[in-house]
Design a protein around this motif. Structure first.
Motif, PDB file in Angstrom:
ATOM      1  N   MET A  79      10.138  27.042  -8.453  1.00  0.00           N
ATOM      2  CA  MET A  79       8.733  27.332  -8.127  1.00  0.00           C
ATOM      3  C   MET A  79       7.814  26.228  -8.635  1.00  0.00           C
ATOM      4  N   VAL A  80       8.070  25.752  -9.866  1.00  0.00           N
ATOM      5  CA  VAL A  80       7.259  24.664 -10.432  1.00  0.00           C
ATOM      6  C   VAL A  80       7.389  23.407  -9.587  1.00  0.00           C
ATOM      7  N   ALA A  81       8.638  23.073  -9.196  1.00  0.00           N
ATOM      8  CA  ALA A  81       8.873  21.859  -8.414  1.00  0.00           C
ATOM      9  C   ALA A  81       8.261  21.957  -7.022  1.00  0.00           C
ATOM     10  N   ILE A  82       8.428  23.109  -6.370  1.00  0.00           N
ATOM     11  CA  ILE A  82       7.897  23.267  -5.008  1.00  0.00           C
ATOM     12  C   ILE A  82       6.374  23.257  -5.018  1.00  0.00           C
ATOM     13  N   ARG A  83       5.768  23.988  -5.968  1.00  0.00           N
ATOM     14  CA  ARG A  83       4.303  24.006  -6.065  1.00  0.00           C
ATOM     15  C   ARG A  83       3.745  22.597  -6.221  1.00  0.00           C
ATOM     16  N   THR A  84       4.327  21.831  -7.136  1.00  0.00           N
ATOM     17  CA  THR A  84       3.822  20.493  -7.408  1.00  0.00           C
ATOM     18  C   THR A  84       4.050  19.559  -6.226  1.00  0.00           C
ATOM     19  N   THR A  85       5.246  19.618  -5.635  1.00  0.00           N
ATOM     20  CA  THR A  85       5.567  18.718  -4.523  1.00  0.00           C
ATOM     21  C   THR A  85       4.644  18.960  -3.332  1.00  0.00           C
ATOM     22  N   VAL A  86       4.399  20.229  -3.017  1.00  0.00           N
ATOM     23  CA  VAL A  86       3.559  20.553  -1.859  1.00  0.00           C
ATOM     24  C   VAL A  86       2.112  20.158  -2.111  1.00  0.00           C
ATOM     25  N   LEU A  87       1.557  20.563  -3.258  1.00  0.00           N
ATOM     26  CA  LEU A  87       0.143  20.289  -3.535  1.00  0.00           C
ATOM     27  C   LEU A  87      -0.116  18.789  -3.699  1.00  0.00           C
ATOM     28  N   VAL A  88       0.713  18.113  -4.473  1.00  0.00           N
ATOM     29  CA  VAL A  88       0.498  16.684  -4.714  1.00  0.00           C
ATOM     30  C   VAL A  88       0.884  15.861  -3.490  1.00  0.00           C
ATOM     31  N   GLY A  89       1.868  16.328  -2.723  1.00  0.00           N
ATOM     32  CA  GLY A  89       2.318  15.576  -1.552  1.00  0.00           C
ATOM     33  C   GLY A  89       1.239  15.365  -0.505  1.00  0.00           C
ATOM     34  N   ILE A  90       0.236  16.235  -0.489  1.00  0.00           N
ATOM     35  CA  ILE A  90      -0.853  16.095   0.487  1.00  0.00           C
ATOM     36  C   ILE A  90      -1.807  14.960   0.106  1.00  0.00           C
ATOM     37  N   LEU A  91      -1.864  14.602  -1.193  1.00  0.00           N
ATOM     38  CA  LEU A  91      -2.780  13.535  -1.628  1.00  0.00           C
ATOM     39  C   LEU A  91      -2.508  12.211  -0.922  1.00  0.00           C
ATOM     40  N   PRO A  92      -1.279  11.677  -0.939  1.00  0.00           N
ATOM     41  CA  PRO A  92      -1.045  10.407  -0.222  1.00  0.00           C
ATOM     42  C   PRO A  92      -1.184  10.543   1.287  1.00  0.00           C
ATOM     43  N   PHE A 118       0.828  -1.205   0.000  1.00  0.00           N
ATOM     44  CA  PHE A 118       0.000   0.000   0.000  1.00  0.00           C
ATOM     45  C   PHE A 118       0.863   1.257   0.000  1.00  0.00           C
ATOM     46  N   ASP A 119       1.938   1.266   0.776  1.00  0.00           N
ATOM     47  CA  ASP A 119       2.823   2.432   0.816  1.00  0.00           C
ATOM     48  C   ASP A 119       3.528   2.636  -0.520  1.00  0.00           C
ATOM     49  N   THR A 120       3.875   1.542  -1.196  1.00  0.00           N
ATOM     50  CA  THR A 120       4.481   1.648  -2.528  1.00  0.00           C
ATOM     51  C   THR A 120       3.479   2.217  -3.517  1.00  0.00           C
ATOM     52  N   CYS A 121       2.222   1.818  -3.374  1.00  0.00           N
ATOM     53  CA  CYS A 121       1.151   2.347  -4.215  1.00  0.00           C
ATOM     54  C   CYS A 121       1.026   3.859  -4.035  1.00  0.00           C
ATOM     55  N   LEU A 122       1.062   4.317  -2.794  1.00  0.00           N
ATOM     56  CA  LEU A 122       0.975   5.757  -2.531  1.00  0.00           C
ATOM     57  C   LEU A 122       2.190   6.494  -3.075  1.00  0.00           C
ATOM     58  N   THR A 123       3.347   5.843  -3.019  1.00  0.00           N
ATOM     59  CA  THR A 123       4.562   6.454  -3.572  1.00  0.00           C
ATOM     60  C   THR A 123       4.452   6.596  -5.083  1.00  0.00           C
ATOM     61  N   GLN A 124       3.968   5.535  -5.750  1.00  0.00           N
ATOM     62  CA  GLN A 124       3.774   5.610  -7.191  1.00  0.00           C
ATOM     63  C   GLN A 124       2.757   6.696  -7.538  1.00  0.00           C
ATOM     64  N   LEU A 125       1.671   6.757  -6.770  1.00  0.00           N
ATOM     65  CA  LEU A 125       0.641   7.768  -6.978  1.00  0.00           C
ATOM     66  C   LEU A 125       1.245   9.168  -6.898  1.00  0.00           C
ATOM     67  N   PHE A 126       2.089   9.396  -5.876  1.00  0.00           N
ATOM     68  CA  PHE A 126       2.711  10.714  -5.717  1.00  0.00           C
ATOM     69  C   PHE A 126       3.570  11.067  -6.924  1.00  0.00           C
ATOM     70  N   PHE A 127       4.433  10.153  -7.352  1.00  0.00           N
ATOM     71  CA  PHE A 127       5.352  10.473  -8.445  1.00  0.00           C
ATOM     72  C   PHE A 127       4.615  10.677  -9.766  1.00  0.00           C
ATOM     73  N   ILE A 128       3.584   9.877 -10.019  1.00  0.00           N
ATOM     74  CA  ILE A 128       2.838  10.042 -11.267  1.00  0.00           C
ATOM     75  C   ILE A 128       2.182  11.411 -11.321  1.00  0.00           C
ATOM     76  N   HIS A 129       1.464  11.784 -10.258  1.00  0.00           N
ATOM     77  CA  HIS A 129       0.761  13.068 -10.273  1.00  0.00           C
ATOM     78  C   HIS A 129       1.721  14.249 -10.141  1.00  0.00           C
ATOM     79  N   ALA A 130       2.816  14.069  -9.401  1.00  0.00           N
ATOM     80  CA  ALA A 130       3.802  15.150  -9.275  1.00  0.00           C
ATOM     81  C   ALA A 130       4.489  15.410 -10.614  1.00  0.00           C
ATOM     82  N   LEU A 131       4.836  14.354 -11.334  1.00  0.00           N
ATOM     83  CA  LEU A 131       5.484  14.530 -12.630  1.00  0.00           C
ATOM     84  C   LEU A 131       4.513  15.108 -13.653  1.00  0.00           C
ATOM     85  N   GLN A 132       3.226  14.740 -13.549  1.00  0.00           N
ATOM     86  CA  GLN A 132       2.214  15.393 -14.390  1.00  0.00           C
ATOM     87  C   GLN A 132       2.193  16.889 -14.123  1.00  0.00           C
TER      88      GLN A 132
END
Length: 316
Positions: free
Chosen positions: A149-162, A96-110
């Motif tokens: 700015m692009v990296a920080i915005r995405t990491t912070v916003l998407v990081g809350i999802l998992p 499950f934790d690996t699933c959340l990690t994959q979810l984070f990277f997919i949406h963060a890279l998007q």
């Protein structure tokens, strides 16, 4: 509490079933996605080799393109290995934790890809609407700030999802009807109130994709206004030609993104159609981006020819 199946209380693993309804074809579909992935890997690796070594490409647009290529490589790496393991070897289980990690990277890279497309639109706006100040505005320090700015915005916003998903305890199922861990596909497993998860997911989508799309659109309205005011037809065509590659990439990224996004939440698209569409949306742009810029940029074509031990003259 006892009526709840305890195997679904804080599950340690989930099961990805691939493409429901097309299980008998998944093995062959895997070869199609592998082909797209190989094209994406080869094209983006070429860009990451060519852009740093070709001095004429040391410009903001191509620096952004190199970052976009690295982002696309990360997206392929986050999706394809597990997807092919499901299709070819039946390896459907995932922690499950690996699933959340994959979810984070997919949406963060998007999100990173969307932000880079906005940065490229800003570069085209300055280059056409204020060309004399282009080099003074888009300095190396300014480029670094934009990318941070692009990296920080995405990491912070998407990081809350998992994090929001991790707080959920009770699940009605641990079977994800998808070939990779996607936010809404995981949210639908929960057996408790997920209003916050759904609302925040919509907020992230519009705060990143919606915001970027609006400002890219505004940029091109201003660009076209400036281009059509140019006195000579040849000058107008030359100015417009500098934008065509970015316009093609912008359209294919956002059209596929929003169709996939809204069909999953509000549409009545069959699961297999949605999964094929969403996977296509994630893998096709990384394969097309290098091709589009390779066709439009003479320096990239010539350097690619040299790397492939071809005669550069044949690319002119």
């Amino acid at each position: 509490m006892r009526s709840i199946n305890m195997s679904y209380l804080n599950p340690k693993t989930v099961t990805l079933i691939g493409i429901p309804g097309l299980e008998h074809m998944q093995f062959w579909i895997g070869f199609l996605f592998l082909g797209v992935c190989l094209v994406a890997l080869m094209g983006n690796i070429f860009l990451l080799i060519i852009i740093p070594t070709e001095r004429s490409l040391h410009q903001p647009m191509y620096i952004f393109l190199a970052v976009l290529a690295a982002t696309d490589l990360g997206l392929c790496a986050a999706i394809v290995p597990k997807m092919l393991a499901i299709f070819w070897f039946g390896s459907c289980s995932m922690a499950f934790d690996t699933c959340l990690t994959q979810l984070f990277f997919i949406h963060a890279l998007q999100g990173m890809e969307s932000g880079i497309l906005l940065a490229m639109a800003f570069d085209r706006y300055v280059a056409i609407c204020d060309p004399l100040r282009h080099t003074s505005i888009l300095t190396p320090l300014f480029l670094v700030r934009i990318l941070l700015m692009v990296a920080i915005r995405t990491t912070v916003l998407v990081g809350i999802l998992p994090i929001l998903l991790k707080r959920l305890q009770f699940f009605q199922s641990v079977v994800i009807v998808h070939s990779y861990c996607e936010h809404m596909a995981v949210v639908k497993l929960a057996a408790e109130n997920v209003h916050v998860n759904k609302s925040y997911g919509l907020f992230v989508a519009f705060a990143i994709l919606g915001f970027d799309m609006i400002f890219v659109f505004i940029s091109y309205v201003l660009i076209f206004h400036a281009v059509f005011r140019l006195p000579q037809k040849e000058t107008r065509l030359k100015a417009f030609n500098t934008c065509t590659a970015h316009i093609v990439i912008f359209l294919e990224f956002y059209i596929l993104a929003f169709f996939s996004f809204f069909s999953h939440r509000f549409g009545h698209v069959s699961p297999y159609a949605h999964i094929l569409l969403s996977t296509t949306y994630l893998l096709v742009p990384p394969a097309l981006n290098p091709i589009v810029y390779g066709v439009k940029t003479k320096e990239i074509r010539k350097r690619a020819a040299q790397i492939c031990i071809l005669k550069p003259d044949t690319w002119q």
